[in-house]
Design an enzyme around this catalytic site. Structure first.
Site, PDB file in Angstrom:
ATOM      1  N   CYS A   1     -42.949  -3.661 -11.813  1.00 40.02           N
ATOM      2  CA  CYS A   1     -42.026  -3.862 -10.697  1.00 40.02           C
ATOM      3  C   CYS A   1     -42.676  -4.569  -9.517  1.00 40.02           C
ATOM      4  O   CYS A   1     -41.993  -5.209  -8.723  1.00 40.02           O
ATOM      5  CB  CYS A   1     -41.440  -2.522 -10.254  1.00 40.02           C
ATOM      6  SG  CYS A   1     -42.672  -1.248  -9.960  1.00 40.02           S
TER       7      CYS A   1
ATOM      8  N   GLY B   1     -30.062  13.109 -17.971  1.00 41.30           N
ATOM      9  CA  GLY B   1     -30.439  12.649 -16.636  1.00 41.30           C
ATOM     10  C   GLY B   1     -29.419  13.057 -15.595  1.00 41.30           C
ATOM     11  O   GLY B   1     -29.777  13.448 -14.476  1.00 41.30           O
TER      12      GLY B   1
ATOM     13  N   LYS C   1     -38.727  14.146 -17.168  1.00 39.96           N
ATOM     14  CA  LYS C   1     -38.010  13.494 -18.275  1.00 39.96           C
ATOM     15  C   LYS C   1     -38.674  12.149 -18.568  1.00 39.96           C
ATOM     16  O   LYS C   1     -38.722  11.266 -17.711  1.00 39.96           O
ATOM     17  CB  LYS C   1     -36.540  13.290 -17.934  1.00 39.96           C
ATOM     18  CG  LYS C   1     -35.756  12.610 -19.058  1.00 39.96           C
ATOM     19  CD  LYS C   1     -34.321  12.352 -18.647  1.00 39.96           C
ATOM     20  CE  LYS C   1     -33.557  11.588 -19.731  1.00 39.96           C
ATOM     21  NZ  LYS C   1     -34.094  10.210 -19.914  1.00 39.96           N
TER      22      LYS C   1
ATOM     23  N   GLU D   1     -38.529   4.793  -6.499  1.00 44.12           N
ATOM     24  CA  GLU D   1     -39.419   3.630  -6.619  1.00 44.12           C
ATOM     25  C   GLU D   1     -38.738   2.705  -7.606  1.00 44.12           C
ATOM     26  O   GLU D   1     -38.677   2.981  -8.799  1.00 44.12           O
ATOM     27  CB  GLU D   1     -40.810   4.057  -7.094  1.00 44.12           C
ATOM     28  CG  GLU D   1     -41.876   3.002  -6.846  1.00 44.12           C
ATOM     29  CD  GLU D   1     -42.025   2.041  -8.009  1.00 44.12           C
ATOM     30  OE1 GLU D   1     -41.495   0.906  -7.887  1.00 44.12           O
ATOM     31  OE2 GLU D   1     -42.638   2.404  -9.009  1.00 44.12           O
TER      32      GLU D   1
ATOM     33  N   GLU E   1     -34.508  -9.080 -10.908  1.00 42.25           N
ATOM     34  CA  GLU E   1     -35.725  -8.695 -11.616  1.00 42.25           C
ATOM     35  C   GLU E   1     -35.597  -9.040 -13.095  1.00 42.25           C
ATOM     36  O   GLU E   1     -34.622  -8.650 -13.747  1.00 42.25           O
ATOM     37  CB  GLU E   1     -35.968  -7.198 -11.434  1.00 42.25           C
ATOM     38  CG  GLU E   1     -37.320  -6.733 -11.918  1.00 42.25           C
ATOM     39  CD  GLU E   1     -37.590  -5.285 -11.537  1.00 42.25           C
ATOM     40  OE1 GLU E   1     -38.717  -4.995 -11.120  1.00 42.25           O
ATOM     41  OE2 GLU E   1     -36.672  -4.458 -11.652  1.00 42.25           O
TER      42      GLU E   1
END
Length: 508
Positions: free
Chosen positions: A312, A240, A202, A278, A408
């Site tokens: 990231c 999802g 996806k 991840e 982040e």
């Protein structure tokens, strides 16, 4: 056409004068389901982040199509020889590599337009390096031992021979983020296919076209059997959810934010799926007092604005000795002033746009909150139009526990934090829920000693580059579970089955 939103949906029932639906007219790419390139009842827009204008339209798959893709992958795994035919898998991976190389320029142009990457980035982690991941796993599979002999043991007066066979984990749902879509897709597809898994991939809603293009290459230029690879694009979160909860999916591999990773892990727990994650990072670059400050400043500044900070593993915290704080800040500021940002199609551009207005607003809001909390804005902090550009931003007087030092940002924002000694630097660097990457500058032995104390999955010493297809990549703590790339990346998609049989004719 122009658009300011992140997606525009056109219902498939709208008829045009020529009799075709709007979806049929507008779609630029198609889904890959069970070996067929197919449309959807609706489409959604992908925007060029450098202009804010519509680049093209992607099929907006629904839950029913996600279920069809899962069923195709399940059938291909259970009823074909894909999982057991190593030679076929090697041949198909080699075909895929050759096709990607042949289509490289077209893929690069689409990556620049949809992702906002620069040409220089497509020569690295945005395209060329991902293509080589496919070659790496084709070559690795040729010599990788899928069996391991454990020898004999004595039990119940007899000798028993034992061995281990490694086999495919099964049907894999692969869900990727928008920032490096080719890297993320191929770092999942290539080892999963090498292992003998079947895959439902996806793409990210912000960058669907480039992922769909990979699906078209697989369909048109390889012998990969129908159902082995299925590629979806969708703006519907339920798609999802269908992938992560289906009992027919054996494993989920996801790259994206830590909050979404937590949700996926929880959703997968009902069926006890294998999960590879991840996730986010808040990596620290440590400048020791015996470092080359110029080198450290160049690395810290230009790495932080790579792909507009949308990485990231980027070192978004810069830890500097208090005794040299102002000197290093001035060097970083000077390097930020040399960053050329703008049109990503211009070879002279170093930094392109953020992916969307939504992401730019998030970054800007975090910077404003940081300043309100006491941080000093040294440079940057400005939106630049048209497109979704944000100037390289440097903050000082940052509290190690502040939001800007803990969360982040995913934008070109570098937070400088002072420290007293090596122990203090280690404490601050490890003061994070994340543990993805890091960097250090200083004399070799001292830098290595400090680096070994930082709890992260990857680490750069004095500018060393670890990123390549053979190097495992992943994080500690809430930066994820498992490793991508390298031998470890293949083994994420393998199960181990232990066998034992009595040695015939042995009487003990």
């Amino acid at each position: 056409m122009g658009a300011q939103g992140t997606a525009a949906t056109i219902a498939g029932g709208q008829q045009r004068a020529d009799g075709a639906t709007a979806a049929e007219q507008a779609v630029d790419r198609r889904l890959l389901i069970d070996g067929r390139l197919v449309a959807a009842d609706a489409v959604f827009a992908s925007l060029n982040p450098a202009t804010g204008e519509v680049l093209g339209y992607a099929p907006d798959a629904g839950v029913e199509q996600a279920q069809a893709a899962i069923a195709a992958a399940r059938r291909a795994f259970d009823t074909t020889s894909w999982a057991t035919d190593v030679d076929l898998r090697i041949r198909c991976l080699e075909q895929l590599h050759q096709a990607l190389v042949a289509q490289r320029d077209e893929l690069a142009a689409l990556t620049i337009a949809e992702v906002g990457a620069t040409p220089a980035l497509t020569q690295g982690a945005q395209l060329d390096q991902p293509i080589e991941i496919v070659r790496y796993y084709a070559d690795l599979l040729k010599g990788y031992p899928l069996t391991e002999d454990l020898g004999n043991i004595e039990s119940r007066g007899m000798q028993h021979h034992r061995w281990v066979e490694k086999e495919a984990a099964g049907v894999v749902a692969a869900i990727i983020a928008y920032n490096y879509p080719n890297q993320l897709a191929l770092a999942k597809l290539a080892p999963a296919l090498a292992a003998g898994c079947t895959v439902v991939l996806k793409g990210a809603p912000d960058t669907p076209l480039i992922t769909l293009a990979l699906g078209e290459i697989i369909a048109n230029h390889t012998d990969i059997p129908s159902g082995v690879v299925n590629v979806l694009s969708s703006s519907d979160p339920n798609v999802g959810a269908a992938l992560t909860t289906s009992a027919d999916v054996d494993m989920v591999t996801f790259t994206g934010s830590t909050p979404t990773g937590r949700a996926i892990m929880a959703a997968a727990s009902d069926t006890l799926k294998r999960v590879f994650l991840e996730l986010g990072g808040k990596s620290a670059a440590i400048v020791l007092d015996d470092a080359d400050f110029n080198t450290a400043a160049v690395f810290s500044a230009f790495s932080m604005v790579t792909h507009a900070g949308q990485g990231c593993a980027l070192t978004s915290r810069l830890l500097v000795p208090n005794s040299h704080h102002d000197e290093i800040v001035e060097l970083v500021k000077a390097n930020f002033s040399h960053v050329r940002y703008g049109d990503p199609t211009d070879p002279k551009t170093y930094m392109g746009p953020l992916i969307s207005e939504k992401q730019r607003d998030k970054v800007d809001a975090m910077v404003k909150r940081a300043v309100a909390a006491g941080a000093s804005l040294v440079t940057g902090g400005e939106k630049v139009d048209p497109g979704y550009f944000y100037t390289p931003t440097l903050l000082t007087n940052v509290d190690p526990d502040a939001e800007i030092a803990q969360e982040e940002v995913f934008g070109p924002v570098l937070a400088v934090i002072g420290y007293d000694d090596d122990d203090d630097a280690v404490r601050i660097a490890n003061n994070s829920i994340y543990g993805l990457s890091g960097a250090i500058f200083g004399s070799a032995d001292r830098a290595l000693a400090v680096a070994r104390r930082i709890r992260t999955g990857t680490f750069s010493i004095n500018g060393g580059n670890y990123f390549s297809p053979d190097a495992p990549f992943g994080g500690y703590k809430q930066s994820g579970i498992g490793r991508e790339m390298g031998v470890a990346g293949l083994e994420e998609f393998l199960e181990r089955k232990t066998f034992a049989a009595p040695v015939v004719g042995d009487a003990g």
